[in-house]
Enzyme design. Sequence first.
Site, short mmCIF file in Angstrom:
data_model
loop_
_atom_site.label_atom_id
_atom_site.label_comp_id
_atom_site.label_asym_id
_atom_site.label_seq_id
_atom_site.Cartn_x
_atom_site.Cartn_y
_atom_site.Cartn_z
CE1 TYR A 92 93.63 33.34 85.59
CE2 TYR A 92 95.83 32.42 85.46
CZ TYR A 92 94.47 32.27 85.33
OH TYR A 92 93.95 31.07 84.95
CD GLU A 99 94.18 32.33 94.59
OE1 GLU A 99 95.12 31.52 94.53
OE2 GLU A 99 93.32 32.44 93.70
#
Length: 166
Positions: A92, A99
């Site tokens: 994550y 991102e």
Amino acid sequence: MKTKVCEPYFAQGLVRSPISATLPQIGSRLYVTWGILYSFPETRTHMLVSSLVISWAITEIIRYSFFGMKEVFGSAPSFLQWLRYSTFLLLYPIGITSEVGLIYIGLPYIKNSEKYCVRMPNKWNFSFDYFYAAIAVLGIYVPGSPHMYTYMLGQRKKVLSRSKRD
């Protein structure tokens, strides 16, 4: 629009995760894939694309292997369950950082291109600036990332503590 499309699946229990956990994940992947990488090819050569694809790929290989085994055999091996609920601890942060980094790297290209912008005057009397929308998306990561990580920590604790009892 996404909510209306997904609501039947959530309502019928076909997707076990709550909408508040599923939609941010789907939305962020769609946005980075289409809104950044597809729309601004200059971003595709950055090294963060590699870490993004690797983190997404490992996550999905584990996820679909886990759910496939559960679907076919009624349960998944404990090592696969552990991987499903533990690899996010590392993946994550890598995925989210990739991102956010790619959106940030795309900002100058977004600003210079004016792609997806709507300028006034127009018949709708409406203006939209994709550059500021991208900044808003970056802002959503501030509360969104801890929310997703905390949700997965809770899922991990619930699932792995249940498997220890069994």
